[in-house]
Design a protein around this motif. Sequence first.
Motif, PDB file in Angstrom:
ATOM      1  N   VAL A  66      -1.470  13.662   0.692  1.00  0.00           N
ATOM      2  CA  VAL A  66       0.000  14.045   0.232  1.00  0.00           C
ATOM      3  C   VAL A  66       0.418  12.876  -0.749  1.00  0.00           C
ATOM      4  O   VAL A  66       1.001  13.070  -1.955  1.00  0.00           O
ATOM      5  CB  VAL A  66       0.861  14.317   1.568  1.00  0.00           C
ATOM      6  CG1 VAL A  66       2.280  14.288   1.076  1.00  0.00           C
ATOM      7  CG2 VAL A  66       0.618  15.464   2.273  1.00  0.00           C
ATOM      8  N   ASP A  69      -1.641  12.715  -3.852  1.00  0.00           N
ATOM      9  CA  ASP A  69      -1.486  14.215  -4.541  1.00  0.00           C
ATOM     10  C   ASP A  69      -3.047  14.671  -4.608  1.00  0.00           C
ATOM     11  O   ASP A  69      -3.179  15.278  -5.545  1.00  0.00           O
ATOM     12  CB  ASP A  69      -0.877  13.950  -5.740  1.00  0.00           C
ATOM     13  CG  ASP A  69      -0.049  15.315  -5.859  1.00  0.00           C
ATOM     14  OD1 ASP A  69       0.075  16.201  -5.538  1.00  0.00           O
ATOM     15  OD2 ASP A  69       0.037  15.490  -7.407  1.00  0.00           O
ATOM     16  N   LYS A  98       3.538  20.790   2.192  1.00  0.00           N
ATOM     17  CA  LYS A  98       4.215  19.772   1.069  1.00  0.00           C
ATOM     18  C   LYS A  98       3.064  19.424  -0.027  1.00  0.00           C
ATOM     19  O   LYS A  98       3.585  19.544  -1.147  1.00  0.00           O
ATOM     20  CB  LYS A  98       4.404  18.523   1.950  1.00  0.00           C
ATOM     21  CG  LYS A  98       5.046  17.486   1.186  1.00  0.00           C
ATOM     22  CD  LYS A  98       5.565  16.282   1.711  1.00  0.00           C
ATOM     23  CE  LYS A  98       6.157  15.438   0.990  1.00  0.00           C
ATOM     24  NZ  LYS A  98       6.761  14.132   2.095  1.00  0.00           N
ATOM     25  N   SER A 102       3.426  20.397  -4.204  1.00  0.00           N
ATOM     26  CA  SER A 102       3.168  19.464  -4.983  1.00  0.00           C
ATOM     27  C   SER A 102       2.261  20.112  -6.090  1.00  0.00           C
ATOM     28  O   SER A 102       2.400  19.703  -7.337  1.00  0.00           O
ATOM     29  CB  SER A 102       2.857  18.140  -4.517  1.00  0.00           C
ATOM     30  OG  SER A 102       2.618  17.433  -5.416  1.00  0.00           O
TER      31      SER A 102
END
Length: 120
Positions: A66, A69, A98, A102
């Motif tokens: 996360v 990314d 999440k 993204s």
Amino acid sequence: WEQAMRGFDEMKRWGLHPSVETFQALINVCNQSGNWDVAMEILTLMQINHVPPGVATYNELIQTCVMEDDLDRGLGLIQEMKTAGIEPDATTYKALEKLCLSAGRMEHAREFKRLAQARS
């Protein structure tokens, strides 16, 4: 993170066997310091030291994805978990939700949200 890794090396020199919690702490320190590649390498260290990762370890590594990314790596980790017979929990699915949000992968994000809610 370097001091934590030196402590880990010192443990090994003294003949101490690191626990899963030791490795999770190392991953956490690496995440907090932005050393995400090192955090991922710790999974290999666990395998070398015959310490099986648990759901909390994978959750920490998915959190690394996360922060960097990295959707592909995050999805790869959940596959690795399942292959190892480790059941993802709500935390796992929330982190993947999440990550998908993204990356603009709304359909996947909705599915992970549903799975997280089912495990809460």
